[in-house]
Structures are given as structure tokens and as C-alpha cells.
Design a protein around this motif. Structure first.
Motif, PDB file in Angstrom:
ATOM      1  N   ARG A   2       0.846  -1.190   0.000  1.00 46.28           N
ATOM      2  CA  ARG A   2       0.000   0.000   0.000  1.00 46.28           C
ATOM      3  C   ARG A   2       0.879   1.236   0.000  1.00 46.28           C
ATOM      4  O   ARG A   2       2.084   1.172   0.276  1.00 46.28           O
ATOM      5  N   ALA A   4       0.701   5.885   0.496  1.00 45.46           N
ATOM      6  CA  ALA A   4      -0.041   7.075   0.907  1.00 45.46           C
ATOM      7  C   ALA A   4       0.866   8.283   0.771  1.00 45.46           C
ATOM      8  O   ALA A   4       2.095   8.175   0.896  1.00 45.46           O
ATOM      9  N   TYR A   5       0.269   9.446   0.532  1.00 40.55           N
ATOM     10  CA  TYR A   5       1.021  10.702   0.469  1.00 40.55           C
ATOM     11  C   TYR A   5       0.834  11.490   1.757  1.00 40.55           C
ATOM     12  O   TYR A   5      -0.294  11.671   2.239  1.00 40.55           O
ATOM     13  N   LEU A  42      -2.040   8.843   9.360  1.00 40.54           N
ATOM     14  CA  LEU A  42      -2.038   7.552   8.674  1.00 40.54           C
ATOM     15  C   LEU A  42      -1.854   6.381   9.631  1.00 40.54           C
ATOM     16  O   LEU A  42      -1.707   5.234   9.192  1.00 40.54           O
ATOM     17  N   HIS A 207      -4.684   1.935  -9.564  1.00 43.48           N
ATOM     18  CA  HIS A 207      -4.676   3.295  -9.030  1.00 43.48           C
ATOM     19  C   HIS A 207      -3.925   4.207  -9.986  1.00 43.48           C
ATOM     20  O   HIS A 207      -2.824   3.864 -10.436  1.00 43.48           O
ATOM     21  N   ALA A 241      -3.573  13.685  -5.498  1.00 46.34           N
ATOM     22  CA  ALA A 241      -2.933  13.888  -4.205  1.00 46.34           C
ATOM     23  C   ALA A 241      -2.850  15.388  -3.947  1.00 46.34           C
ATOM     24  O   ALA A 241      -2.672  16.167  -4.892  1.00 46.34           O
ATOM     25  N   LEU A 247      -2.797  12.093   0.644  1.00 50.31           N
ATOM     26  CA  LEU A 247      -3.669  11.037   0.097  1.00 50.31           C
ATOM     27  C   LEU A 247      -3.661   9.893   1.088  1.00 50.31           C
ATOM     28  O   LEU A 247      -2.607   9.429   1.513  1.00 50.31           O
ATOM     29  N   ASP A 248      -4.849   9.429   1.454  1.00 49.29           N
ATOM     30  CA  ASP A 248      -4.956   8.332   2.410  1.00 49.29           C
ATOM     31  C   ASP A 248      -4.463   7.025   1.779  1.00 49.29           C
ATOM     32  O   ASP A 248      -4.244   6.936   0.576  1.00 49.29           O
ATOM     33  N   TRP A 249      -4.304   6.026   2.607  1.00 57.05           N
ATOM     34  CA  TRP A 249      -3.787   4.740   2.136  1.00 57.05           C
ATOM     35  C   TRP A 249      -4.563   4.217   0.933  1.00 57.05           C
ATOM     36  O   TRP A 249      -5.788   4.231   0.902  1.00 57.05           O
ATOM     37  N   ARG A 250      -3.802   3.748  -0.040  1.00 57.28           N
ATOM     38  CA  ARG A 250      -4.342   3.052  -1.209  1.00 57.28           C
ATOM     39  C   ARG A 250      -3.689   1.674  -1.266  1.00 57.28           C
ATOM     40  O   ARG A 250      -2.471   1.554  -1.249  1.00 57.28           O
ATOM     41  N   HIS A 251      -4.519   0.636  -1.355  1.00 56.03           N
ATOM     42  CA  HIS A 251      -4.021  -0.737  -1.328  1.00 56.03           C
ATOM     43  C   HIS A 251      -3.888  -1.273  -2.747  1.00 56.03           C
ATOM     44  O   HIS A 251      -4.776  -1.088  -3.580  1.00 56.03           O
TER      45      HIS A 251
END
Length: 253
Positions: A2, A4-5, A42, A207, A241, A247-251
Motif C-alpha cells: 500500500r 499514501a502521500y 495515517l 490506481h 494527491a 492522500l490516504d492509504w491506497r491498497h
């Protein structure tokens, strides 16, 4: 795997990529107090980080790296050119990499590739774990065949959509700065990034994150419209972002 920003833009960039217990921070252009607050957002602390990898020596990418590395005893990976240009390098923690050879940090294989930007020896990275790959491209003024090769067939692409060309030309920047941003070693416009996107194999893409948007010369609406035109739609996996919200977690599944 995963990612995240913490933040994305000219006021400070920082990206986390995680696989298993490995958490690599790509760049840190934020002050420590912001790093700590945004990591907490996060669910992390700086002590959870494994290493820092740096793209180039500009302040919005490297400004917070030295203090973070010293405080948390984190290894910092960067090219020899970036190290030579970085006056605040914490020598005891610095590791030099080649922009043409992969490195392994914990569970992540990290493949650097050079880009045209007005820095000493800039590069960007593709992060891999198992069969999944997350590619990052920002701070490049033009696109090379090697960049296209590096970024095709990814599971996630984090791609600079820095400026709308007309907004830049008609905006408040002085002429020299407009020339720098739009030049071959500046930043990718929406049109340039969209053209690159259209040339890639995106059949595996889960993504697409639009990054490093100029607050003066772009809007999320302009950037999203340019990307959506190439994709033929605006899917829910296409996002921007942001400078403050990150940017929240992206899996990556």
C-alpha cells in the motif's frame, strides 16, 4: 502492498510505500512537526519508517530529510549527484545508489530510473513487492523512451500533472520561471502527462494518482479532465494527491 502521500506539491512532497513490515519514505520536503502530524493521520510514527529514498535535491523534496534521518537514525538512499549537491547530507546515514540499478530495502525492490529535470542527478522509482509494482514519476520536464519503458504495465501509477499550459502562460509567474516550468527539464504539463499515460499499457492499473499539481497554474478539475479523456471515463481509482491533505492509504491488491 500500500502507499499514501503525506503531501504533494511545491510546498513539500513525501510518499510512503509499505510492504509487510517495510515502510519506505520517498522524499521529505516537510518540516518534522508536519511529518509527525501527517504520519499520525495515517496511523504511523516516524519510528515505524525503514528508510528514506530521495529523488533529487530540491527543497520541496529533500528539505526535511536530514533532520528526520538524524533523529530516527534512518538510512537515506540517493544518487551520487544528489548527494554532491545536498549540503545538509547526514553522512553517517547516506547510502549511494545508481540510477540504473535496483536496490532492495526489506520487502521492497526499488528500481530507479533517470529523468530530465534541472537537478544534479535526478531519478524516479518503481517500487515492487511480489508481483505488484507501483511507479512514481514527478519533476520531469519531458518524457524519454526509457521512462515509458519503466512505467508501462504497472499496478499503480503516481504521475505528475503539474500545470495547465494556458494557465501557466497567462498566470502571474515571471517569464524566466514560466520558461523553467515549461522547459524540457521542468515539470510535466497536463497534456504531456496525458500523452504519456496514453502510450502505456494500463491494463493492470488499479490506481492512478495525479501528483505535484501547481496551486497557481493548475486545478484538480483541469488535471482530472486531461487524465479522464485518455482513460475514456473518470473511474473511482483516479484521484489527485493534495498539498495539505496528501492522500490516504491506497491498497494494491
Amino acid at each position: 502492498m500500500r502507499f499514501a502521500y503525506l503531501g504533494s506539491g511545491s510546498k513539500g512532497n513525501a510518499l510512503i510505500v509499505e510492504a509487510g513490515d517495510t515502510r519506505v519514505l520517498l522524499d521529505c520536503g516537510l518540516p518534522l512537526v508536519e511529518v509527525d502530524a501527517r504520519l499520525a493521520r495515517l496511523g504511523l510514527m516516524a519510528s515505524d519508517l525503514t528508510a528514506i529514498v530521495v529523488t533529487h535535491e530540491h527543497g520541496d523534496h529533500i528539505g526535511g530529510v536530514a533532520k528526520l534521518a538524524r533523529r530516527n537514525k534512518l538510512p537515506v538512499w540517493l544518487t551520487a549527484g544528489t548527494r554532491a549537491a545536498w549540503k545538509a547530507a547526514p553522512d553517517e546515514w547516506v547510502r549511494t545508489l545508481s540510477p540504473h540499478r535496483p536496490i532492495t530495502i526489506g520487502a521492497l525492490e526499488i528500481v530507479p530510473y533517470p529523468v530530465p529535470h534541472d537537478a544534479r542527478e535526478p531519478c524516479q522509482y518503481v517500487f515492487g513487492h511480489a508481483s505488484k509494482r507501483v511507479g512514481v514519476l514527478t519533476d520531469a520536464g519531458s518524457v524519454t523512451p526509457y521512462m515509458r519503458e519503466s512505467l508501462t504495465g504497472l499496478d499503480a501509477l503516481l504521475l505528475e500533472f503539474n500545470h495547465d499550459r494556458q494557465m501557466l502562460l497567462n498566470g502571474p509567474y515571471p517569464a524566466f520561471l514560466k520558461s523553467r516550468v515549461a522547459g524540457p527539464k521542468g515539470h510535466l504539463s497536463n497534456a504531456q502527462a496525458a500523452e504519456l499515460l496514453g502510450s502505456l499499457d494500463i491494463s493492470r492499473l488499479q490506481h492512478l494518482v495525479l501528483t505535484h499539481l501547481s496551486e497557481t497554474n493548475n486545478t484538480p478539475e483541469h488535471a482530472l479532465a486531461a487524465a479522464s479523456e485518455v482513460l475514456g471515463a473518470q473511474p473511482d481509482w483516479l484521484v489527485c494527491a493534495h498539498q495539505d491533505a496528501g492522500l490516504d492509504w491506497r491498497h494494491v491488491n
